[in-house]
Design a protein around this motif. Structure first.
Motif, mmCIF file in Angstrom:
data_model
loop_
_atom_site.group_PDB
_atom_site.id
_atom_site.type_symbol
_atom_site.label_atom_id
_atom_site.label_comp_id
_atom_site.label_asym_id
_atom_site.label_seq_id
_atom_site.Cartn_x
_atom_site.Cartn_y
_atom_site.Cartn_z
ATOM 1 N N SER A 106 0.822 -1.218 0.000
ATOM 2 C CA SER A 106 0.000 0.000 0.000
ATOM 3 C C SER A 106 0.849 1.259 0.000
ATOM 4 O O SER A 106 0.319 2.350 -0.149
ATOM 5 C CB SER A 106 -0.936 0.014 1.209
ATOM 6 O OG SER A 106 -0.197 -0.016 2.402
ATOM 7 N N THR A 109 2.228 4.989 -3.309
ATOM 8 C CA THR A 109 1.931 6.335 -3.780
ATOM 9 C C THR A 109 3.198 7.114 -4.081
ATOM 10 O O THR A 109 3.256 7.888 -5.025
ATOM 11 C CB THR A 109 1.127 7.088 -2.697
ATOM 12 O OG1 THR A 109 0.066 6.254 -2.286
ATOM 13 C CG2 THR A 109 0.576 8.380 -3.231
ATOM 14 N N SER A 156 -8.726 -3.714 -7.117
ATOM 15 C CA SER A 156 -7.991 -3.095 -8.220
ATOM 16 C C SER A 156 -7.940 -4.067 -9.390
ATOM 17 O O SER A 156 -8.268 -5.256 -9.259
ATOM 18 C CB SER A 156 -6.565 -2.752 -7.772
ATOM 19 O OG SER A 156 -5.844 -3.950 -7.503
ATOM 20 N N SER A 231 -11.128 6.084 2.919
ATOM 21 C CA SER A 231 -12.153 5.624 1.975
ATOM 22 C C SER A 231 -13.554 5.993 2.443
ATOM 23 O O SER A 231 -14.415 6.338 1.629
ATOM 24 C CB SER A 231 -12.060 4.110 1.771
ATOM 25 O OG SER A 231 -10.792 3.745 1.287
ATOM 26 N N MET A 551 -5.114 11.098 -5.656
ATOM 27 C CA MET A 551 -5.710 9.768 -5.464
ATOM 28 C C MET A 551 -5.993 9.105 -6.812
ATOM 29 O O MET A 551 -5.713 7.914 -7.007
ATOM 30 C CB MET A 551 -6.996 9.898 -4.666
ATOM 31 C CG MET A 551 -7.754 8.598 -4.446
ATOM 32 S SD MET A 551 -9.377 8.890 -3.720
ATOM 33 C CE MET A 551 -10.262 9.597 -5.112
ATOM 34 N N PHE A 554 -2.950 7.721 -8.360
ATOM 35 C CA PHE A 554 -2.599 6.466 -7.681
ATOM 36 C C PHE A 554 -3.421 5.302 -8.246
ATOM 37 O O PHE A 554 -2.889 4.245 -8.591
ATOM 38 C CB PHE A 554 -2.877 6.658 -6.190
ATOM 39 C CG PHE A 554 -2.675 5.440 -5.325
ATOM 40 C CD1 PHE A 554 -1.417 5.080 -4.889
ATOM 41 C CD2 PHE A 554 -3.760 4.687 -4.900
ATOM 42 C CE1 PHE A 554 -1.240 3.981 -4.060
ATOM 43 C CE2 PHE A 554 -3.593 3.586 -4.078
ATOM 44 C CZ PHE A 554 -2.321 3.238 -3.658
ATOM 45 N N ILE A 555 -4.735 5.522 -8.383
ATOM 46 C CA ILE A 555 -5.626 4.478 -8.880
ATOM 47 C C ILE A 555 -5.330 4.166 -10.348
ATOM 48 O O ILE A 555 -5.370 3.004 -10.780
ATOM 49 C CB ILE A 555 -7.092 4.898 -8.682
ATOM 50 C CG1 ILE A 555 -7.407 4.934 -7.174
ATOM 51 C CG2 ILE A 555 -8.053 3.956 -9.399
ATOM 52 C CD1 ILE A 555 -8.711 5.599 -6.831
ATOM 53 N N ALA A 559 -3.715 0.731 -8.517
ATOM 54 C CA ALA A 559 -4.032 0.463 -7.121
ATOM 55 C C ALA A 559 -5.538 0.594 -6.884
ATOM 56 O O ALA A 559 -6.278 1.049 -7.748
ATOM 57 C CB ALA A 559 -3.268 1.411 -6.216
ATOM 58 N N LEU A 561 -8.772 2.039 -4.397
ATOM 59 C CA LEU A 561 -9.085 3.126 -3.474
ATOM 60 C C LEU A 561 -8.966 2.670 -2.024
ATOM 61 O O LEU A 561 -8.495 3.415 -1.161
ATOM 62 C CB LEU A 561 -10.496 3.665 -3.752
ATOM 63 C CG LEU A 561 -11.028 4.723 -2.773
ATOM 64 C CD1 LEU A 561 -10.108 5.932 -2.740
ATOM 65 C CD2 LEU A 561 -12.439 5.135 -3.151
ATOM 66 N N PHE A 564 -5.524 3.225 -0.675
ATOM 67 C CA PHE A 564 -4.863 4.514 -0.853
ATOM 68 C C PHE A 564 -4.554 5.190 0.482
ATOM 69 O O PHE A 564 -5.394 5.245 1.372
ATOM 70 C CB PHE A 564 -5.742 5.450 -1.692
ATOM 71 C CG PHE A 564 -5.162 6.835 -1.829
ATOM 72 C CD1 PHE A 564 -4.074 7.073 -2.654
ATOM 73 C CD2 PHE A 564 -5.684 7.896 -1.114
ATOM 74 C CE1 PHE A 564 -3.534 8.331 -2.771
ATOM 75 C CE2 PHE A 564 -5.159 9.165 -1.225
ATOM 76 C CZ PHE A 564 -4.076 9.390 -2.056
ATOM 77 N N LYS A 565 -3.342 5.703 0.599
ATOM 78 C CA LYS A 565 -2.932 6.523 1.734
ATOM 79 C C LYS A 565 -2.225 7.754 1.176
ATOM 80 O O LYS A 565 -1.251 7.632 0.439
ATOM 81 C CB LYS A 565 -1.982 5.764 2.659
ATOM 82 C CG LYS A 565 -2.611 4.591 3.382
ATOM 83 C CD LYS A 565 -1.670 3.972 4.389
ATOM 84 C CE LYS A 565 -0.653 3.071 3.752
ATOM 85 N NZ LYS A 565 0.089 2.249 4.734
ATOM 86 N N THR A 566 -2.717 8.941 1.508
ATOM 87 C CA THR A 566 -2.036 10.161 1.070
ATOM 88 C C THR A 566 -0.612 10.161 1.609
ATOM 89 O O THR A 566 -0.415 9.979 2.810
ATOM 90 C CB THR A 566 -2.776 11.412 1.592
ATOM 91 O OG1 THR A 566 -4.097 11.427 1.067
ATOM 92 C CG2 THR A 566 -2.055 12.684 1.171
#
Length: 594
Positions: A106, A109, A156, A231, A551, A554-555, A559, A561, A564-566
């Motif tokens: 994960s 990013t 994903s 999320s 985001m 990233f997707i 990846a 959602l 996702f980690k900022t």
């Protein structure tokens, strides 16, 4: 030989965990023995252990031999082996069992994606942990048998390597596994959305359908969940924008034209095709009322039978707690369990504990755990040779950890990682029977440094919280943030990027900038600012929707959602380009003079 796993019914699983926790030291040595028995002949281990016969060794002697012969390792040490697996090599390189699936970590990013081995053991331990966690939660927050979970989960797109290995996120692999179905049957809790929605590959369509179905089944929803708190926040932010369209679909038994994937349309319409004007009127009435209150208490208002909100809320998710509490109203926030793509680690045995104080009891059958004691350096070291300001002692086994001490976790897993440095810093805050309870502190990797300064993710979050307190006094809200150490200019300086909701006077933002600069307490930073070897902190305000663009980037790179980690600090040029392009205001701190 199969790894030790709980195989009984849900009602007995707590007794099982209490037993292995009581005997955690012995269980850990048995776990190490099982891992070595399964994989002793693989290429990686033979490189270090050779032909040593450990079958007749006592557990303590085996533990000592293993830790003396096999060195501590990082992902870079396993990467060549994992790449050979991805390229199709069939020889037993890191596991005796063939690996047909790889997970993407994960932490993708901010840099190159990492491949991590995923086997049937990964799905089994996930099932086991989810059942155990559900059993502890049901003690405090009992739920109705056969109830629903409004779970914002996203798969994903999977792809194949040139060697035919399937690659995707760990959550994608789990949602596609038989264990995911078993979990729902055995915990007697069922998600609102069918598999077609979860696996659509389009997060916007999936989010819309999750919300639509969650509202259609509103009176059956027992709790709200997602892998990460982010999320849940994103889903309800989206709901604020299209709730009227959802009401139309419920009223007419139709589905928005924005849902374009045929299999998703069919699966959703099979559930909602009967018009329900009464429910639509109820939802509309509640939403009109919520809009006037800035959606305060949205969750209990729309899902009155929900008992709690469940998600990972520690680490980089902690800054979202204010917004999550805004949506949750009086509903409890229950922090989900502690793990990584490489291995599950601990379970939350105290679900009523607030996320800021939660700890996780280590499950001693999941992996063999070691702990590197970390101590803060008293003296600053000139230069950037160290990755942070921790001094390390030799690793200790689970049985030797001490309360109040911080450690970096080291894993030996059933999936082919041996003495693998995870990079997580944890603190032992107590024991559950004889297994340690861990509080997650931060990632070991240093995120901000220009000179002799060393600031971690945790340091940054504390500083941003100080600044956002000033922001909240102006009735504005910090939506998200990240940072960058600008070293291309002399002197270098920190840049913090904020996306905010609401109107804020420039003098307030100047005060926020000054407060954050003054709030870094790292000695190296303070000295460097005083001598101007680090320049004034820069606060950049970005256009609304900028972090959503991050985001989506990233997707777009494969990846999900739900994973996702900022990134709290970034050197990724693509992300920096997005951030700088959408920056609308810049402020420079005067905390150390003009």
């Amino acid at each position: 030989m199969e790894p030790a796993m709980y195989k009984g019914s849900c009602c007995d699983i707590i007794s099982w965990f209490e037993d292995i926790s009581e005997n955690a030291s012995c269980v850990q040595m048995q776990t190490l023995r099982r891992i070595l028995q399964l994989n002793f002949a693989v290429e990686y281990l033979k490189k270090w252990i050779g032909e040593v016969n450990f079958e007749d060794m006592e557990d303590s002697a085996l533990e000592s031999l293993y830790t003396s012969l096999v060195p501590l390792a990082s992902h870079a040490d396993f990467e060549p082996y994992v790449q050979r697996i991805a390229d199709g090599e069939k020889a037993p390189l890191i596991t005796q069992e063939p690996i047909s699936t790889l997970s993407l970590s994960s932490g993708t990013t901010d840099g190159r994606q990492k491949y991590v081995p995923f086997t049937c053991h990964s799905s089994k331990t996930t099932l086991q942990l989810f059942k155990l966690a559900a059993a502890y939660r049901s003690r405090i927050y009992p739920i109705k048998e056969g109830g629903r979970i409004l779970e914002f989960i996203y798969s994903s797109k999977q792809f194949k390597t040139k060697g035919g290995i399937t690659v995707g996120t760990a959550t994608t692999h789990y949602y596609a596994s038989e264990e995911f179905k078993i979990k729902q049957r055995q915990t007697k809790s069922y998600i609102c959305s069918p598999e077609e929605v979860i696996s659509s590959g389009d997060y916007k369509q999936t989010t819309y359908c999750h919300l639509l179905l969650g509202l259609y089944l509103y009176d059956q929803v027992e709790f709200i969940a997602s892998t990460f708190a982010f999320s849940i926040i994103q889903s309800f932010v989206s709901f604020e924008e299209f709730w009227e369209e959802i009401c139309n679909d419920i009223r007419d038994g139709t589905l928005s034209s924005k849902i374009t994937i045929p299999s998703v349309r069919k699966a959703v319409l099979d559930i909602i095709s009967v018009p329900n004007p009464c429910l639509a009127k109820r939802v509309q009435s509640k939403c009109v009322e919520l809009e006037e209150k800035d959606w305060l208490g949205l969750i209990p208002k729309l899902w009155p039978n929900a008992k709690y909100v469940y998600s990972i809320m520690t680490g980089s998710m902690q800054p979202y707690l204010t917004k999550l509490r805004h949506y949750a109203g009086d509903l409890p926030l229950v922090s989900a369990d502690y793990g990584s793509t490489e291995s599950w680690i601990g379970v939350n045995v105290d679900p009523c504990c607030p996320p800021e104080k939660v700890s996780f009891a280590v499950v001693p059958t999941f992996s063999y755990f070691e702990f590197i004691p970390l101590n803060r350096s008293e003296n600053e070291v000139i230069g950037n040779s160290a990755i942070d300001d921790f001094l390390e002692d030799d690793p200790v086994p689970l049985s030797q950890v001490k309360i109040g001490q911080q450690y970096e976790i080291v894993l030996t897993t059933f999936t082919g990682l041996y003495r693998y440095r995870l990079g997580d810093v944890v603190e032992v805050v107590g024991f559950h029977r004889n297994t340690p309870k861990l509080n997650f502190i931060c990632r070991r990797k240093l995120i901000l440094t220009v000179n002799i300064d060393k600031n971690t993710e945790n340091d940054l979050q504390l500083v941003v919280e100080k600044g956002s307190q000033i922001l909240r006094k102006s009735r504005a809200e910090l939506v998200d943030f990240t940072s960058h150490a600008e070293v291309g200019k002399n002197p270098g300086h920190y840049i913090i990027y904020w996306e905010i909701k609401g109107e804020v006077e420039e003098r307030v933002l100047e005060e926020c900038c000054r407060e954050m600069d003054a709030s870094f307490v790292d000695h190296g930073y303070v000295v460097s600012r005083r001598t101007n070897s680090i320049g004034p902190l820069e606060l950049c305000i970005v256009e609304k929707g900028t972090f959503r663009k991050i985001m989506e980037n990233f997707i777009a790179n494969g990846a999900a959602l739900s994973q996702f980690k900022t990134p709290r600090c970034t050197t990724n040029q693509v992300l920096l380009t997005i951030l700088n392009f959408w920056t609308i205001k810049r402020f420079r701190s005067t905390a150390y003079g003009p």
